[in-house]
Design a protein around this motif. Structure first.
Motif, PDB file in Angstrom:
ATOM      1  N   LEU A  13       0.829  -1.500  -0.006  1.00  0.00           N
ATOM      2  CA  LEU A  13      -0.167   0.110   0.072  1.00  0.00           C
ATOM      3  C   LEU A  13       0.952   1.755  -0.197  1.00  0.00           C
ATOM      4  O   LEU A  13       1.704   1.369   0.292  1.00  0.00           O
ATOM      5  N   SER A  14       0.092   2.186  -0.673  1.00  0.00           N
ATOM      6  CA  SER A  14       0.958   3.666  -0.255  1.00  0.00           C
ATOM      7  C   SER A  14       1.181   4.155   1.388  1.00  0.00           C
ATOM      8  O   SER A  14       0.571   2.850   1.876  1.00  0.00           O
ATOM      9  N   ARG A  18      -1.178   2.406   4.319  1.00  0.00           N
ATOM     10  CA  ARG A  18      -0.807   1.804   4.898  1.00  0.00           C
ATOM     11  C   ARG A  18      -1.134   2.413   6.243  1.00  0.00           C
ATOM     12  O   ARG A  18      -1.902   1.694   7.520  1.00  0.00           O
ATOM     13  N   TYR A  19      -1.304   4.053   6.739  1.00  0.00           N
ATOM     14  CA  TYR A  19      -1.188   4.391   7.618  1.00  0.00           C
ATOM     15  C   TYR A  19      -3.264   4.348   8.161  1.00  0.00           C
ATOM     16  O   TYR A  19      -3.424   4.394   9.344  1.00  0.00           O
TER      17      TYR A  19
END
Length: 69
Positions: A13-14, A18-19
């Motif tokens: 994920l970017s 991801r965050y």
């Protein structure tokens, strides 16, 4: 964490996604912990009520043979 499929999927994920995914997982873990705490409180309450009911019933139950019989 060599065979961790979640870490592998998160790595694709970017950074922003991801965050967000990690925040959602943390929130889900917190909700699960809260649910387990509530379940523990309910269980302890149920055990206390059942014990009081057992004592209450035992005090009012005749034992046979009854001493006056």
């Amino acid at each position: 964490m060599k065979n961790d499929p979640i870490a592998f999927r998160l790595s694709g994920l970017s950074a922003h996604d991801r965050y967000l995914a990690q925040a959602q997982m943390a929130r889900a873990e917190a909700l699960a912990d809260a649910a387990m705490a509530v379940a523990g409180w309910l269980r302890r309450g149920w055990v206390a009520v059942a014990e009081r009911a057992r004592v209450y019933t035992a005090e009012r139950t005749r034992q046979w043979p009854h001493p006056q019989a």
